[in-house]
Design a protein around this motif. Structure first.
Motif: not given
Length: 236
Positions: A40-44
């Protein structure tokens, strides 16, 4: 473009971005690195977006495996068939081994858990490629065992070879191991010449089984009965 189409396009782009991020995490740190939070963090995106698009983490991992393997198929495996289907089977084996060694985390994701092929889209696609190779061998009368037996033997031996090599330190891997395993399997399932030229019902049954669906003068039910008989013959 309608509002619905815009929403669907945005959804597809978000899904693709999540898969790319998860695939990168998998390649870099293995399966344990693919957490909902890290993806989730990496994909925004927010974590609920992942659950909405993929159902759960297993659904996301299946999508990653399907994407990775399909990309490999598009680049490497889909190639014109050669004159000798047994040589094509050899080439398919070599490509499978190469894929596994080049993508250890993805390969472990696809084959590390003992699940039926249908449970993983990528695994199912891999089986379809293998079955196509074996079917061509059967069609020219060079299969000495039933198609299903041949597919399962090639699959089991190929997976075992990759996992064995991956368990070795890279500098200690024996490059001849794959070739020896490949030739042992091919010797077990194929003949040097079409079996239709030699006595015995198994080769003839295997060859007929490969093309029985092309028979137009039998009903579906009759073809089903014939397949059952032929499978019993090739099973020995």
């Amino acid at each position: 473009m309608t509002d619905g189409a815009v929403v669907e396009s945005a959804r597809g782009q978000t899904r693709a971005r999540i898969i790319r991020v998860a695939a990168d995490l998998l390649a870099q740190g293995g399966r344990q690195a693919v957490t909902t939070r890290s993806v989730a963090a990496g994909a925004g995106v927010q974590a609920p977006t992942i659950y909405r698009l993929f159902g759960d983490k297993d659904g996301l991992l299946d999508a990653v495996a399907e994407h990775g393997f399909q990309s490999y198929l598009d680049e490497k495996v889909i190639r014109p068939t050669g004159v000798d289907p047994v040589d094509d089977l050899r080439a398919g084996w070599d490509l499978h081994i190469g894929f596994g060694l080049a993508n250890p985390a993805l390969y472990a994701l696809m084959y590390g858990d003992p699940r039926p092929p249908a449970a993983s889209p990528a695994n199912a696609q891999a089986f379809r490629v293998l079955r196509a190779h074996v079917r061509r061998v059967a069609e020219v009368g060079r299969l000495r065992v039933g198609e299903e037996h041949a597919v399962n033997l090639v699959h089991a031996s190929g997976c075992g070879t990759v996992l064995t090599l991956l368990a070795m330190p890279e500098e200690h891997r024996d490059p001849a191991l794959s070739e020896l395993a490949r030739e042992a399997v091919i010797a077990a399932i194929t003949t040097d010449a079409p079996t239709l030229q030699a006595p015995g019902p198994v080769g003839a049954a295997a060859a007929l089984r490969a093309v029985v669906d092309e028979t137009e003068n039998l009903t579906v039910a009759e073809r089903g009965v014939l397949k059952e008989w032929l499978d019993r013959i090739t099973a020995g």
